[in-house]
Scaffold this active site. Structure first.
Site, PDB file in Angstrom:
ATOM      1  N   SER A 118      13.256   4.396  -8.178  1.00  0.00           N
ATOM      2  CA  SER A 118      13.645   3.007  -8.377  1.00  0.00           C
ATOM      3  C   SER A 118      12.483   2.023  -8.253  1.00  0.00           C
ATOM      4  CB  SER A 118      14.747   2.609  -7.384  1.00  0.00           C
ATOM      5  OG  SER A 118      14.245   2.539  -6.067  1.00  0.00           O
ATOM      6  N   LYS A 162      13.118  -1.687  -1.579  1.00  0.00           N
ATOM      7  CA  LYS A 162      13.167  -2.483  -2.803  1.00  0.00           C
ATOM      8  C   LYS A 162      12.241  -3.690  -2.630  1.00  0.00           C
ATOM      9  CE  LYS A 162      16.817  -0.123  -4.419  1.00  0.00           C
ATOM     10  NZ  LYS A 162      16.745   0.804  -5.574  1.00  0.00           N
TER      11      LYS A 162
END
Length: 240
Positions: free
Chosen positions: A37, A101
């Site tokens: 990701s 993230k």
């Protein structure tokens, strides 16, 4: 072995365990990257050092969650907001797993996506095209992507990749980040389960664990193939 010797050995082990617990809970911890990701910033197999002092401490900073909120604003001692663009580890509000993230929206920010373009507070975020390349996904097939440098408000610049600007994750109606929450996104924009989706959504500040600072080393295994890019292994590499 005498009882005194045995007790001395146990005491030494207990001291070492206490030092490890305190260090990994309140100073620095190591994180392993299991997914794509955050490609190209982070690769599967990267080992990171996270700074637990960057934003203050909450129960999610500890190696073992006591399930009791710390005193202080938003459940954080000496709590400080991250900056847009910081790469942060946090606890998933629903599953309890640790995720990593990039901070995109802070409390009060308005976030939207339109045809692959990120919009913050009504302004489309600038991005510079850097080139095309293809790579083999971890446990998957090859994929063609476009590289961009994205310029967040405040001056932070980081690299993202896009497979398309017309995928299922490339359009999102405007949302406002509520007080005490953060909006996160992955740099691999078409392969990231992040705050654009209800499964994660806005992340409480209390769930922040620390800031990713350094790739200590990488176990990323990439075999060179004709026509496919192969990310290099990295050692003691700062995280942008």
């Amino acid at each position: 072995m005498s009882i005194r010797t045995a007790l001395g050995g146990l005491g030494f082990v207990a001291q070492v365990a206490a030092i490890v617990f305190i260090t990994k809970s309140f100073a620095f911890a190591q994180v392993y990257i299991p997914s794509e990701s955050m490609v190209p910033t982070l690769e599967v197999g990267d080992r990171l050092i996270t700074d637990k002092t960057a934003y203050g401490w909450s129960r999610h900073s500890l190696l073992v969650d006591p399930h009791v909120s710390f005193p202080g604003k938003e459940g954080r001692l000496f709590g400080r907001l991250p900056k847009r663009g910081d790469v942060v580890t946090f606890t998933h509000p629903r599953t309890g797993e640790t995720l990593i993230k990039r901070v995109i929206g802070l409390p009060g920010d308005r976030i939207a996506m339109k045809n692959g373009r990120l919009i913050i507070n009504g302004k489309t975020v600038e991005r510079d095209f850097k080139g095309d390349y293809s790579y083999r996904q971890y446990r998957g097939g090859s994929v063609a992507v476009r590289r961009y440098d994205e310029h967040l408000p405040g001056g932070e610049v980081h690299e993202i990749i896009e497979q398309t600007d017309h995928g299922y994750a490339d359009n999102m109606a405007e949302v406002t980040v509520p007080p005490g929450h953060i909006f996160f996104m992955g740099d691999n924009r078409d392969n990231s389960a992040d705050s654009r989706f209800a499964e994660l959504g806005f992340v409480p500040e209390e769930n922040i664990q620390g800031q990713a600072r350094l790739i200590t080393y990488s176990l990323h295994d990439c075999r060179p193939e004709p026509g496919l890019a192969c990310a290099p292994r990295r050692f003691l590499s700062p995280i942008d």
